[in-house]
Design a protein around this motif. Sequence first.
Motif, PDB file in Angstrom:
ATOM      1  N   MET A   1       0.921  -1.117   0.134  1.00 43.43           N
ATOM      2  CA  MET A   1       0.112   0.175  -0.029  1.00 43.43           C
ATOM      3  C   MET A   1       0.871   1.003  -0.029  1.00 43.43           C
ATOM      4  O   MET A   1       1.863   1.422   0.723  1.00 43.43           O
ATOM      5  N   GLU A   2       0.463   2.222  -0.661  1.00 43.72           N
ATOM      6  CA  GLU A   2       1.251   3.406  -0.870  1.00 43.72           C
ATOM      7  C   GLU A   2       0.669   4.542  -0.087  1.00 43.72           C
ATOM      8  O   GLU A   2      -0.387   4.807  -0.025  1.00 43.72           O
ATOM      9  N   MET A   3       1.434   4.838   1.261  1.00 40.07           N
ATOM     10  CA  MET A   3       0.938   5.842   1.985  1.00 40.07           C
ATOM     11  C   MET A   3       2.100   6.696   2.417  1.00 40.07           C
ATOM     12  O   MET A   3       3.172   6.360   2.897  1.00 40.07           O
ATOM     13  N   GLU A   4       1.946   7.935   2.521  1.00 40.87           N
ATOM     14  CA  GLU A   4       2.921   9.072   2.839  1.00 40.87           C
ATOM     15  C   GLU A   4       4.031   9.073   2.221  1.00 40.87           C
ATOM     16  O   GLU A   4       5.223   9.295   2.809  1.00 40.87           O
ATOM     17  N   GLY A   5       4.119   8.656   0.960  1.00 41.61           N
ATOM     18  CA  GLY A   5       5.355   8.392   0.003  1.00 41.61           C
ATOM     19  C   GLY A   5       6.204   7.260   0.602  1.00 41.61           C
ATOM     20  O   GLY A   5       7.566   7.174   0.194  1.00 41.61           O
ATOM     21  N   ALA A   6       5.568   6.292   1.301  1.00 43.64           N
ATOM     22  CA  ALA A   6       6.393   5.120   1.658  1.00 43.64           C
ATOM     23  C   ALA A   6       5.464   3.998   1.376  1.00 43.64           C
ATOM     24  O   ALA A   6       4.212   4.102   1.225  1.00 43.64           O
ATOM     25  N   LYS A   7       5.921   2.702   1.111  1.00 43.44           N
ATOM     26  CA  LYS A   7       5.292   1.416   0.988  1.00 43.44           C
ATOM     27  C   LYS A   7       5.120   0.756   2.174  1.00 43.44           C
ATOM     28  O   LYS A   7       6.100   0.837   2.747  1.00 43.44           O
ATOM     29  N   TYR A   8       3.766   0.386   2.511  1.00 41.63           N
ATOM     30  CA  TYR A   8       3.520  -0.535   3.442  1.00 41.63           C
ATOM     31  C   TYR A   8       3.236  -1.850   3.200  1.00 41.63           C
ATOM     32  O   TYR A   8       2.483  -1.985   2.224  1.00 41.63           O
ATOM     33  N   TYR A   9       3.714  -2.704   3.704  1.00 44.63           N
ATOM     34  CA  TYR A   9       3.082  -4.044   3.684  1.00 44.63           C
ATOM     35  C   TYR A   9       2.395  -4.729   4.821  1.00 44.63           C
ATOM     36  O   TYR A   9       2.805  -4.578   6.069  1.00 44.63           O
ATOM     37  N   LEU A  10       1.429  -5.808   4.386  1.00 45.75           N
ATOM     38  CA  LEU A  10       0.865  -6.298   5.687  1.00 45.75           C
ATOM     39  C   LEU A  10       1.877  -7.425   5.909  1.00 45.75           C
ATOM     40  O   LEU A  10       2.729  -7.987   5.183  1.00 45.75           O
ATOM     41  N   LYS A  11       2.189  -7.778   6.972  1.00 49.31           N
ATOM     42  CA  LYS A  11       3.362  -8.520   7.611  1.00 49.31           C
ATOM     43  C   LYS A  11       2.836 -10.122   7.292  1.00 49.31           C
ATOM     44  O   LYS A  11       2.028 -10.523   7.697  1.00 49.31           O
ATOM     45  N   PRO A  12       3.954 -10.788   6.653  1.00 46.72           N
ATOM     46  CA  PRO A  12       3.780 -12.231   6.588  1.00 46.72           C
ATOM     47  C   PRO A  12       4.410 -13.149   7.710  1.00 46.72           C
ATOM     48  O   PRO A  12       4.295 -14.222   7.776  1.00 46.72           O
ATOM     49  N   MET A  13       5.352 -12.382   8.628  1.00 44.89           N
ATOM     50  CA  MET A  13       6.044 -12.876   9.512  1.00 44.89           C
ATOM     51  C   MET A  13       6.113 -11.999  10.647  1.00 44.89           C
ATOM     52  O   MET A  13       6.069 -10.652  10.493  1.00 44.89           O
ATOM     53  N   ASN A  14       6.351 -12.589  12.009  1.00 39.07           N
ATOM     54  CA  ASN A  14       6.472 -11.669  13.071  1.00 39.07           C
ATOM     55  C   ASN A  14       7.762 -11.249  13.670  1.00 39.07           C
ATOM     56  O   ASN A  14       8.227 -10.577  14.110  1.00 39.07           O
ATOM     57  N   CYS A  15       8.652 -12.192  12.991  1.00 37.35           N
ATOM     58  CA  CYS A  15      10.036 -12.086  13.324  1.00 37.35           C
ATOM     59  C   CYS A  15      10.809 -10.912  13.263  1.00 37.35           C
ATOM     60  O   CYS A  15      11.505 -10.453  14.383  1.00 37.35           O
ATOM     61  N   PRO A  16      10.810 -10.183  12.260  1.00 45.97           N
ATOM     62  CA  PRO A  16      11.460  -8.731  12.304  1.00 45.97           C
ATOM     63  C   PRO A  16      10.993  -7.784  13.345  1.00 45.97           C
ATOM     64  O   PRO A  16      11.674  -6.982  13.971  1.00 45.97           O
ATOM     65  N   PHE A  17       9.703  -7.876  13.615  1.00 46.15           N
ATOM     66  CA  PHE A  17       9.236  -6.726  14.807  1.00 46.15           C
ATOM     67  C   PHE A  17       9.646  -7.236  16.106  1.00 46.15           C
ATOM     68  O   PHE A  17      10.276  -6.588  16.915  1.00 46.15           O
ATOM     69  N   HIS A  18       9.941  -8.610  16.330  1.00 44.48           N
ATOM     70  CA  HIS A  18      10.669  -9.130  17.489  1.00 44.48           C
ATOM     71  C   HIS A  18      12.062  -8.916  17.675  1.00 44.48           C
ATOM     72  O   HIS A  18      12.463  -8.460  18.785  1.00 44.48           O
ATOM     73  N   ILE A  19      12.624  -8.685  16.579  1.00 44.55           N
ATOM     74  CA  ILE A  19      14.032  -8.425  16.543  1.00 44.55           C
ATOM     75  C   ILE A  19      14.392  -6.849  16.861  1.00 44.55           C
ATOM     76  O   ILE A  19      15.092  -6.455  17.843  1.00 44.55           O
ATOM     77  N   LEU A  20      13.242  -5.944  16.403  1.00 48.39           N
ATOM     78  CA  LEU A  20      13.231  -4.713  16.807  1.00 48.39           C
ATOM     79  C   LEU A  20      13.105  -4.279  18.395  1.00 48.39           C
ATOM     80  O   LEU A  20      13.603  -3.317  19.021  1.00 48.39           O
TER      81      LEU A  20
END
Length: 678
Positions: free
Chosen positions: A357-376
């Motif tokens: 999805m295009e929003m505020e000049g950036a691309k956003y994705y529905l997440k297929p995985m949780n792992c990158p979020f837990h890394i953050l």
Amino acid sequence: MRADKLHVTLAGREHVVEAGTTAGQALELIPGENGPSPASAAIAAKVNGELRDLACPLADGDTAAPVDTGSPDGLAILRHSTAHVLAQAVQELFPGAKLGIGPPVENGFYYDFDVEHPFGPDDLKAIEQRMRQIVKQGQRFARRVVTEAEARAELAGEPYKLELVGLKGGSAAEAGGSGGPAPWASTEETVEVGGAELTIYDNLDPATGEACWRDLCRGPHLPTTRQIPAFKLMRTGGAYWRGSEQNPQLQRIYGTAWPTRQAQDDYLKMLAEAEKRDHRKLGAELDLFSFPAEIGSGLAVFHPKGGMIRKVMEDYSRQRHEEAGYEFVNTPHITKSTLFETSGHLQWFADGMFPPMEMEGAKYYLKPMNCPFHILIFKARGRSYRELPLRLFEFGSVYRYEKSGVVHGLTRVRGLTMDDAHIFCTREQAGAEIKSLLSFVLGLLSDYGLSDFYLELSTRGEAKEKFVGTDEDWAHATEALREAAQESGLELVDDPGGAAFYGPKISVQARDAIGRTWQLSTIQLDYNEPKRFGMEYQAADGSRQQPIMIHRALFGSVERFLGVLVEHYAGAFPPWLAPVQAVGIPIADAHAGYLEGVVARLRERGIRAEADTGDDRMQKKIRNAQRQKIPYMLLAGDDDIAAGAVSFRYRSGEQKNGVPVDDAITEIAAAVAGRIQV
């Protein structure tokens, strides 16, 4: 060694045979132990580890072993040979039919055809009848090596076969056909290509020796069609050529084939039982969930009863995770594309993701995985070795763009809830953590009534270009998983090439009440995501070190696990999971108030109970409760009320009369608390 003599190794012993000896002839030299030679049951051979026809000539130094239909390789050869018989029968009955691919698959085979009209039930009957005639004839499967030019000339009227010939410069394969890394490497949606030569198999008339039919195929095959003991055509369906919606849709015929008629009968009985247990059918009958067309394919809504089962499953899982030292987190459903660029998902998993999805000049994705979020979450502040292992857990909703052809009830959805855990630990802690984690996983699955397990170890295999990371890290991770799996004492099956792009994994495979296998929990050891995100912790010596990351989904997904449980229990959940655990059924309207009081006491004990005070007669109410598979029915009439008792009826139909209300409540509460299977 004379030029007309060969040294070959058979069953571990060296033999001298004449030049030109075939694998089948050589195998006859293997002595039988208190019985006939193993060659008597052989339908193919493994020559130097590769599957070959019995008619394959041996060379000096070859090693050969028999393959029978009782082995996985033999069963695949039987089924692929039956697929060829199916294709021959179709082209004889429908001369304009164009051939797609025809591989063996789990429990059977299929073949795809381009035909003018879809196959109907009468067509299947006629095709199966012609197949039986071909089997009875005993046509011989004969292999020929051909050049690309020869293949193109012979297959001039077969556009899909010609496309396969053209793949990879002419070394192409159908799924299970010529070329390719292994005879049975392809799935229903892919076509593997490769190999050094093209081969065609002819079906030869036993009377004349002339070819009746031919197909581009790698093989191997049975010696003759007469060695197909039992088969049946099952159904038809549509399938896009090579699994792409951009290609023509072909007509697929599915069949099954077995080494004995008894094995086939057992399989067909299992299918009949599976049909009764289909979670999609039971989900509607028990009012658990639905898939409204207004929402979209593969997106489920859970009704109150299904929602209650989910709540109980999730609550118990949370309890067990809290006891095991996990910390609970929550993450959003969407993110900027940069997160998945860093993780590598946009490079390695893009086909499984919904469009951005295009929003505020950036691309956003529905997440297929949780792992990158837990890394953050790990990286949100500095970490010390004293915090490790750090175990983060989330029931996180993820979204995967599954192809419409593979979406299937709750077991293959596009919106799913992962019971996702990510453990961050030191390199030294990884081995012990995996062993403890595997024990935790198996114990929790057992609490849900599953107990027959084996493990699958998915590794990188030979195709290293599909994976990230160093050889050293992959070797260390693979060995740690293998050691934990072996220590569990469960059967371990290797799955080369099945790893995630960032690391190897253990999959827990569970057999259900009718013997089907379901992949449930996965445990993945990952050295690469921490490196991609620059993760660090402060070690005891003050240095900055990179943690190891363990990915773990216990249910796999809540939706899929619930679908598995519905089919495992045939909808008759054990009392602790049942959405309604007890129902009060008055014999007459005058007894309803008494049972409402009993129900109120049950609810005080945490039991999900209700009183059926509707207009139906008592027998109809009992039948309704049985159809809804409610574990306990409490009936009451004048005598019960006078005695302060109930008639206690079980889901099985067994009944105990005159049970004191206190005893009935205690029994139900104990069964629920103890997760007793009734």
